[in-house]
Scaffold this active site. Structure first.
Site, PDB file in Angstrom:
ATOM      1  N   HIS A 221      -3.470   5.949   1.846  1.00 33.49           N
ATOM      2  CA  HIS A 221      -2.276   5.112   1.648  1.00 33.49           C
ATOM      3  C   HIS A 221      -1.012   5.648   2.310  1.00 33.49           C
ATOM      4  CE1 HIS A 221      -1.470   8.124  -1.422  1.00 33.49           C
ATOM      5  NE2 HIS A 221      -0.222   7.731  -1.379  1.00 33.49           N
TER       6      HIS A 221
HETATM    7  C1  UD1 Z   1       4.247   5.904  -3.455  1.00 36.49           C
HETATM    8  C2  UD1 Z   1       4.802   7.299  -3.190  1.00 36.49           C
HETATM    9  C3  UD1 Z   1       3.673   8.211  -2.734  1.00 36.49           C
HETATM   10  C4  UD1 Z   1       2.535   8.197  -3.745  1.00 36.49           C
HETATM   11  C5  UD1 Z   1       2.074   6.758  -3.914  1.00 36.49           C
HETATM   12  C6  UD1 Z   1       0.920   6.661  -4.893  1.00 36.49           C
HETATM   13  C7  UD1 Z   1       7.135   7.402  -2.375  1.00 36.49           C
HETATM   14  C8  UD1 Z   1       7.976   7.673  -1.186  1.00 36.49           C
HETATM   15  N1  UD1 Z   1       5.811   7.295  -2.121  1.00 36.49           N
HETATM   16  O1  UD1 Z   1       3.804   5.383  -2.204  1.00 36.49           O
HETATM   17  O2  UD1 Z   1       4.160   9.537  -2.631  1.00 36.49           O
HETATM   18  O3  UD1 Z   1       1.472   9.006  -3.273  1.00 36.49           O
HETATM   19  O4  UD1 Z   1       3.187   5.990  -4.387  1.00 36.49           O
HETATM   20  O5  UD1 Z   1       0.400   5.372  -4.911  1.00 36.49           O
HETATM   21  O6  UD1 Z   1       7.650   7.284  -3.466  1.00 36.49           O
HETATM   22  N2  UD1 Z   1       3.055  -2.257  -4.119  1.00 36.49           N
HETATM   23  C9  UD1 Z   1       2.354  -3.151  -4.871  1.00 36.49           C
HETATM   24  N3  UD1 Z   1       2.319  -2.969  -6.227  1.00 36.49           N
HETATM   25  C10 UD1 Z   1       2.958  -1.935  -6.833  1.00 36.49           C
HETATM   26  C11 UD1 Z   1       3.672  -1.017  -6.041  1.00 36.49           C
HETATM   27  C12 UD1 Z   1       3.712  -1.180  -4.687  1.00 36.49           C
HETATM   28  O7  UD1 Z   1       1.778  -4.096  -4.374  1.00 36.49           O
HETATM   29  O8  UD1 Z   1       2.847  -1.814  -8.076  1.00 36.49           O
HETATM   30  C13 UD1 Z   1       3.087  -2.424  -2.656  1.00 36.49           C
HETATM   31  C14 UD1 Z   1       4.370  -3.038  -2.188  1.00 36.49           C
HETATM   32  O9  UD1 Z   1       4.117  -3.902  -1.154  1.00 36.49           O
HETATM   33  C15 UD1 Z   1       5.154  -1.846  -1.664  1.00 36.49           C
HETATM   34  C16 UD1 Z   1       4.020  -0.951  -1.155  1.00 36.49           C
HETATM   35  O10 UD1 Z   1       2.922  -1.183  -2.039  1.00 36.49           O
HETATM   36  O11 UD1 Z   1       6.078  -2.179  -0.693  1.00 36.49           O
HETATM   37  C17 UD1 Z   1       4.382   0.502  -1.163  1.00 36.49           C
HETATM   38  O12 UD1 Z   1       4.842   0.898  -2.454  1.00 36.49           O
HETATM   39  P1  UD1 Z   1       5.881   2.115  -2.602  1.00 36.49           P
HETATM   40  O13 UD1 Z   1       6.206   2.354  -4.017  1.00 36.49           O
HETATM   41  O14 UD1 Z   1       7.030   1.869  -1.690  1.00 36.49           O
HETATM   42  O15 UD1 Z   1       5.121   3.353  -1.981  1.00 36.49           O
HETATM   43  P2  UD1 Z   1       3.592   3.806  -2.021  1.00 36.49           P
HETATM   44  O16 UD1 Z   1       3.024   3.594  -0.671  1.00 36.49           O
HETATM   45  O17 UD1 Z   1       2.848   3.245  -3.180  1.00 36.49           O
END
Ligand code: UD1
Length: 378
Positions: A221
């Protein structure tokens, strides 16, 4: 008086880390933990199932911040957290790991002035103590957003709880005063050891028609691995060569799911089982029974080390070097040749591996006793 500590969790890997801390602090006569969920992760599969599986009480405070760019998400968490500081008047704010929620809440707390000063064994203060659990880890690659979050959080932390010796060295090199640094072990491993027996009963192997020790497990991821379609395509192609020998199970993070769909990358369903993100106990069972794990996660490098399962990390570096020197981790990088070579090495019988010092299920207790003695009698 009990010292009020706001304990912050926001994204999936935070929940396993905060659970034992909240439990240990709640059992102390000197401390009153309050759980804050920022809502950085909000999907049922990335958030709520962890509360259910970890036996954690519902959060006291939910900020429901949702997704956004790094700046927007970090700023929005800070904006929503500041009124919580005003309302709760905490003595400490405890953050875990390296996600945007970690930095945002640490920064808001570091500049917040309480209405009343309070006393600790470190002296009188007006601002809550900023407490960072899993401090000191460094991969020395600022292209990773987590590295920036880690360095900045540590630079404003008053108490830094560290999982491995390399973290202590990093903090010393950065000039952090010795009295702030506490090597206590790994709270994520507290949760793993407490959950291992329960995970044995998970039906996930039967549900996915898998045989113990006869499959590989994949998680991916990191933005640097999944956001560019050509990088992601090449990684999946390299792993597909492994899949010709060993079927692969791939629980897909929402970020990665979207990128796979955008780029129309469809791993062969004969060799790959592509599934939604799993709950904690099912994932633990899947990890424990795998022949090998391929991952770009931080926590999974540590969990496989404790489980004694070979791990190939799909990154060029790691902030958790003890998982290589003592544990089962092998750096595969992101090239085809690097991944295949690390895979061969990982599955060969090698020298005996060990569990790092203090990864014994009692890290949260140690954190609690440092905090209790800081606040007791003051
Ligand atoms: C985040 C953390 C990463 C951690 C990971 C675990 C940061 C910078 N990164 O990355 O260190 O290893 O979480 O999973 O904080 N989304 C959903 N549902 C959700 C949350 C997110 O669909 O409940 C999607 C959204 O499109 C979002 C994307 O995932 O834009 C990324 O989510 P985000 O919280 O920005 O970062 P992660 O890649 O999950």
């Amino acid at each position: 008086m009990r010292a009020k500590i706001l304990c912050v969790a926001g994204a999936r890997p935070n929940f396993m880390k905060i659970a034992p801390v909240v439990r240990a602090l709640g059992a102390s006569p000197h401390l009153e933990p309050r759980l804050v969920h920022t809502g950085q992760h909000y999907d049922e599969k990335l958030s709520r199932v962890f509360f259910d599986h970890l036996g954690m009480s519902r959060p006291h405070i939910e900020l429901a911040v949702g997704s956004g760019s790094h700046a927007a998400q970090t700023a929005e968490i800070m904006r929503r957290f500041e009124p919580v500081l005003a309302e709760e008047q905490p003595h400490g704010v405890l953050v875990v790991g390296d996600v945007n929620s970690t930095l945002a809440c640490a920064l808001a707390a570091a500049k917040y002035r309480r209405r009343e000063p309070f006393h600790t064994s470190l002296g009188a203060r007006i601002r809550p103590l900023v407490i960072h659990v899993e401090a000191g880890l460094r991969c020395f690659d600022d292209d990773m957003p987590e590295e920036v979050n880690r360095r900045l959080t540590d630079s404003i932390g008053d108490l830094l709880f560290v999982t491995e010796a390399a973290g202590v060295e990093n903090l010393r090199r950065e000039g952090v005063p010795e009295e702030r640094i506490h090597l206590v072990g790994n709270v994520m491993i507290d949760t793993l050891l407490a959950s291992k027996d329960e995970a044995v009963a998970s039906p996930v192997l039967a549900d996915l028609a898998l045989q113990e020790g006869a499959y590989g497990l994949v998680t991916l991821h990191r933005p640097s691995n999944v956001d560019e379609s050509e990088t992601l395509r090449a990684l999946v192609a390299a792993l597909d060569e492994v899949a010709l020998r060993l079927p692969l199970v791939f629980p897909v993070h929402p970020r990665t799911r979207a990128r796979l769909d955008d780029a129309a990358i469809r791993p062969d369903s004969e060799r790959w089982k592509i599934v939604d993100p799993l709950g904690y106990l099912d994932f633990l069972k899947l990890m424990s029974s795998a022949r090998v794990v391929f991952t770009d996660s931080g926590g999974i490098q540590e969990e496989t080390t404790v489980l004694g399962v070979p791990c190939v990390t799909l990154r060029r570096n790691t902030e958790r070097p003890v998982t290589i020197s003592e544990g089962t981790n092998h750096l595969g990088g992101t090239s085809r040749d690097g991944i295949l070579a690390a895979f061969e090495e990982a599955v060969q019988p090698g020298p005996p591996r060990s569990v790092p010092d203090l990864w014994d299920g009692r890290a949260a207790e140690r954190i609690c006793s440092v905090l209790a003695s800081l606040f007791a009698l003051h």
